[in-house]
Design a protein around this motif. Structure first.
Motif, short mmCIF file in Angstrom:
data_model
loop_
_atom_site.label_atom_id
_atom_site.label_comp_id
_atom_site.label_asym_id
_atom_site.label_seq_id
_atom_site.Cartn_x
_atom_site.Cartn_y
_atom_site.Cartn_z
N LEU A 1 0.57 -8.99 3.18
CA LEU A 1 -0.20 -8.38 4.27
C LEU A 1 -0.15 -6.86 4.24
CD1 LEU A 1 0.80 -10.71 7.25
CD2 LEU A 1 -1.29 -10.78 5.87
N GLY A 2 0.75 -6.29 3.47
CA GLY A 2 0.83 -4.84 3.42
C GLY A 2 1.41 -4.25 4.69
N TYR B 1 1.24 10.87 19.05
CA TYR B 1 0.83 12.20 18.59
C TYR B 1 1.56 13.32 19.32
CZ TYR B 1 -3.12 10.01 16.17
OH TYR B 1 -3.91 9.26 15.33
N VAL C 1 -3.71 12.49 10.01
CA VAL C 1 -4.02 11.66 8.84
C VAL C 1 -3.51 12.29 7.56
CG1 VAL C 1 -5.97 10.39 9.82
CG2 VAL C 1 -6.35 12.66 8.80
N ARG D 1 -5.00 8.35 -0.90
CA ARG D 1 -3.65 8.61 -1.41
C ARG D 1 -3.12 7.37 -2.12
NH1 ARG D 1 -0.81 13.02 0.50
NH2 ARG D 1 -1.75 14.06 2.28
N ILE E 1 0.77 1.53 -3.38
CA ILE E 1 -0.09 1.30 -2.22
C ILE E 1 -1.18 2.35 -2.17
CG2 ILE E 1 -0.16 1.08 0.30
CD1 ILE E 1 2.89 0.47 0.15
N SER F 1 -8.26 7.46 4.08
CA SER F 1 -8.40 8.08 5.40
C SER F 1 -9.86 8.06 5.83
CB SER F 1 -7.88 9.52 5.32
OG SER F 1 -8.15 10.21 6.52
N GLN G 1 -9.57 9.75 12.38
CA GLN G 1 -8.13 9.99 12.29
C GLN G 1 -7.39 8.67 12.13
OE1 GLN G 1 -7.32 12.48 15.70
NE2 GLN G 1 -7.79 14.31 14.50
N LYS G 2 -7.85 7.89 11.19
CA LYS G 2 -7.28 6.56 10.96
C LYS G 2 -7.05 6.36 9.47
CE LYS G 2 -8.39 1.64 11.53
NZ LYS G 2 -7.11 1.23 12.08
N LEU G 3 -5.96 5.67 9.16
CA LEU G 3 -5.65 5.34 7.78
C LEU G 3 -5.84 3.85 7.57
CD1 LEU G 3 -2.34 7.37 7.33
CD2 LEU G 3 -4.63 8.01 6.58
N PHE H 1 -4.80 0.87 4.93
CA PHE H 1 -3.85 0.58 3.85
C PHE H 1 -4.30 -0.60 3.01
CE2 PHE H 1 0.03 3.07 4.75
CZ PHE H 1 -0.31 3.61 5.98
N GLY H 2 -4.12 -0.49 1.70
CA GLY H 2 -4.26 -1.65 0.84
C GLY H 2 -2.99 -2.48 0.89
N GLN H 3 -3.07 -3.70 0.31
CA GLN H 3 -1.92 -4.60 0.36
C GLN H 3 -0.88 -4.27 -0.70
OE1 GLN H 3 -3.80 -8.42 -0.01
NE2 GLN H 3 -4.10 -8.61 2.18
#
Lengths: 112, 112
Positions: free
Chosen positions: A41-42, A50, A98, B34, B89, B93, B98-100, B102-104
């Motif tokens: 699931l990562g 913040y 970010v 990243r 990983i 972004s 302002q959200k990341l 993620f890959g698994q």
């Protein structure tokens, strides 16, 4: 050298217990995050902050709460631990919202 | 829906060989990408960041590429070493949000 520390590397708790996971960063970052990491699931975002006394829900906030009383410290609270909260918990901080995240070593929590 | 897919899920190669890890994303609008390396029992550490205008970026034996048109990135590891055994990983972004995402992750094992 930047540093994010987490209070425990391994933790074993019983179902129904209240659990506190603490995270401290020494980089004067305003942004702090809590993730859980499960095989296949990562990383999934639980909560983030913040600023001091500010908190926002991430993707999976159910069953969790957080506290940010000081800039350097971000706590994750499991009000009543359940077995499905057995996981690796990672704390991170960043200079921008970010930007590059600096992670702690993680806490492996087992709920019996 | 913003998603990041990594392949393969796991990879085993012999020490000294090269390998390439893939990251496909559907994130829009794109801000940056990243690659993080996560050693077993440790938190992830940033390897490289790529913005929209960058095609290639190197960090020692690690070379990341980005094709913004096809929304694909790869991480190439040259002359692998035992210390390269880790999870890698990919994190994208979302501009403005302002959200990341993620890959698994890809679990890489280097055998002697």
């Amino acid at each position: 050298d930047v540093k994010v520390t987490q209070s425990s590397r391994y933790l074993v708790k019983r179902t129904g217990e209240k659990v506190f996971l603490e995270c401290v960063q020494d980089m004067d970052h305003e942004n702090m995050f809590w993730y859980r990491q499960d095989p296949g699931l990562g990383l999934r975002l639980i909560y983030f902050s913040y600023d001091v006394k500010m908190k926002e829900k991430g993707d999976i906030p159910e069953g969790y709460s957080v506290s940010r009383e000081k800039k350097e410290r971000f706590s994750l609270i499991l009000e009543s631990a359940s077995t499905n909260q057995t996981s690796m918990y990672l704390c991170a901080s960043s200079f921008t919202r970010v930007g590059e995240q600096f992670f702690g070593p993680g806490t492996r929590l087992t709920v019996l | 829906k913003n998603q990041v897919e990594q392949s393969p899920q796991s990879l085993i190669i012999l020490e000294g060989k090269n390998c390439t890890l893939q990251c496909n994303y559907t994130v829009s609008p794109f801000s940056n990408l990243r690659w993080y390396k996560q050693d077993t029992g440790r938190g992830p550490v940033s390897l490289t960041i790529m913005t929209f205008s960058e095609n290639t970026k190197s960090n020692g034996r690690y070379t990341a590429t980005l094709d913004a048109d096809t929304k694909q990135s790869s991480l190439h590891i040259t002359a692998s070493q035992l210390s390269d055994s880790a999870s890698y990983i990919c994190v994208v972004s979302v501009q403005g949000a302002q959200k990341l995402v993620f890959g698994q992750g890809t679990r890489l094992t280097i055998n002697p």
